[in-house]
Design an enzyme around this catalytic site. Structure first.
Site, short mmCIF file in Angstrom:
data_model
loop_
_atom_site.label_atom_id
_atom_site.label_comp_id
_atom_site.label_asym_id
_atom_site.label_seq_id
_atom_site.Cartn_x
_atom_site.Cartn_y
_atom_site.Cartn_z
N ASN A 180 7.82 6.17 -10.95
CA ASN A 180 9.22 5.75 -10.50
C ASN A 180 9.37 4.29 -10.67
OD1 ASN A 180 11.32 5.06 -9.14
ND2 ASN A 180 10.95 5.55 -7.27
N TRP A 181 9.97 3.98 -11.73
CA TRP A 181 9.92 2.39 -12.27
C TRP A 181 10.74 1.77 -11.31
CZ3 TRP A 181 10.18 2.44 -18.29
CH2 TRP A 181 9.35 3.22 -19.00
N LYS A 182 11.59 2.45 -10.20
CA LYS A 182 12.54 1.57 -9.57
C LYS A 182 13.36 0.50 -10.18
CE LYS A 182 9.17 2.52 -5.68
NZ LYS A 182 8.68 2.20 -4.50
N HIS B 53 14.80 9.35 -2.13
CA HIS B 53 13.86 8.25 -1.78
C HIS B 53 13.92 7.40 -0.48
CE1 HIS B 53 11.17 4.97 -2.76
NE2 HIS B 53 10.49 5.79 -3.61
N GLU C 69 13.71 4.33 -0.17
CA GLU C 69 14.43 3.15 -0.38
C GLU C 69 15.95 3.42 -0.48
OE1 GLU C 69 12.44 1.99 -3.68
OE2 GLU C 69 10.64 1.61 -2.42
N GLU D 248 6.35 10.69 0.78
CA GLU D 248 6.02 9.14 0.51
C GLU D 248 6.14 8.56 1.89
OE1 GLU D 248 6.87 8.00 -3.59
OE2 GLU D 248 8.54 7.96 -2.53
N GLY E 23 4.44 0.43 -1.51
CA GLY E 23 4.50 -0.74 -1.96
C GLY E 23 3.48 -1.83 -0.99
N GLY F 114 4.75 4.32 -7.88
CA GLY F 114 5.70 2.91 -7.99
C GLY F 114 4.92 2.04 -8.81
N GLY F 115 4.35 1.00 -8.36
CA GLY F 115 3.76 -0.35 -8.95
C GLY F 115 2.95 0.10 -10.00
P1 13P Z 1 4.11 2.38 -4.96
O1 13P Z 1 3.28 3.22 -5.71
O2 13P Z 1 4.79 0.95 -5.49
O3 13P Z 1 3.60 2.25 -3.47
O4 13P Z 1 5.55 3.07 -4.65
C1 13P Z 1 5.62 4.63 -4.39
C2 13P Z 1 6.96 4.93 -4.56
O5 13P Z 1 7.87 4.63 -3.66
C3 13P Z 1 7.27 6.00 -5.52
O6 13P Z 1 8.34 6.33 -5.60
#
Ligand code: 13P
Length: 253
Positions: free
Chosen positions: A10-12, A96, A98, A168, A174, A235-236
């Site tokens: 997930n590149w956000k 998600h 976020e 999650e 993050g 994510g990251g």
């Molecule tokens: P991180 O791997 O950056 O903690 O993010 C997880 C995430 O929210 C994937 O959707």
């Protein structure tokens, strides 16, 4: 039957079109021999189409990070399931944390999005997970249960077959603070049990449940060793070809 592992990035809100193409070219090269793991990436909307073109003939799948439940119309700023399908998205990430935290997403709107996505033939990565405060209060199972019941309301067995659930925990996203494999496994077990109860033993057995929250090449193996962890939503560490490829290659560790 063992479920096919599923690793998604997930590149956000990261990567311009040019950066996205760079990353996807590196991923194509480093993952071209991967067969026993399903891989998907979710670039931001502006990069989806060029990335989709670049992925032609590759086994890496494409995912949208969100969608709206109407097919088209006066909904400024939104993207419909039809639009994602057209450019070869196989998945959409829905619910998600976020989106829930910053954009007013509720179990009800998550449910509408999931239904619309599945109706259009998209597969869904449905995210659930508790906040730190909820975990400290000891209500993490309750929160996840409520999110599942709300998010999957009125969805039949057939639709559920195109669903992946991502657990999650918000406190692990993050933050560099991963859930321990045991902490993750107990929630994954709980989710599978809940799905057994809501649907059927077969549905629950076949359902893939990803873990997300500070997944890295260093911790992926111990997470994937757990019985009920079938993949990761990264994510990251998915923003870099080397770290994402190492995560996908967890079996080689
Ligand atoms: P991180 O791997 O950056 O903690 O993010 C997880 C995430 O929210 C994937 O959707």
């Amino acid at each position: 039957m063992k479920r096919l592992p599923f690793i998604a990035g997930n590149w956000k809100m990261n990567k311009t079109v040019e950066e996205a193409l760079d990353l996807v070219r590196s991923l194509k090269a480093s993952l071209k021999d991967i067969k026993d793991v399903e891989v998907a990436i979710a670039p931001p909307f502006t990069a989806l189409h060029p990335v989709s073109q670049e992925l032609k003939g590759s086994s890496i799948h494409l995912a949208g990070q969100n969608l709206f439940w109407e097919e088209k119309g006066a909904f400024t700023g939104e993207i419909s399931p039809v639009m994602l399908k057209e450019i070869n998205c196989r998945y959409a990430i829905i619910g998600h944390s976020e989106r829930r935290q910053f954009f007013g997403e509720t179990d009800e709107t998550v449910n509408r999005r999931i239904r619309a996505a599945l109706n259009q033939g998209l597969r869904v990565i449905f995210c659930v997970g508790e906040t730190l405060q909820e975990r400290e209060k000891g209500i993490n199972f309750l929160v996840v249960e409520r999110q599942i019941e709300g998010g999957l309301k009125d969805l039949g067995e057939k639709a559920i077959q195109s669903l992946v659930i991502a657990y999650e925990p918000v406190w692990a996203i993050g933050t560099g603070k991963t859930a321990t494999p045991q902490q993750a496994e107990e929630v994954h077990q709980f989710i599978r049990q809940k799905m057994r109860f809501l649907y059927s033993p077969k549905i629950a057995e076949n359902l893939r449940i990803q873990y997300g929250g500070s997944v890295t090449p260093e911790n992926i193996k111990s997470l994937m060793d757990q019985e009920d962890i079938d993949g990761a939503l990264v994510g990251g560490a998915s923003l870099n070809a080397d770290s994402f490829s190492r995560i996908v290659r967890f079996k080689e560790m």
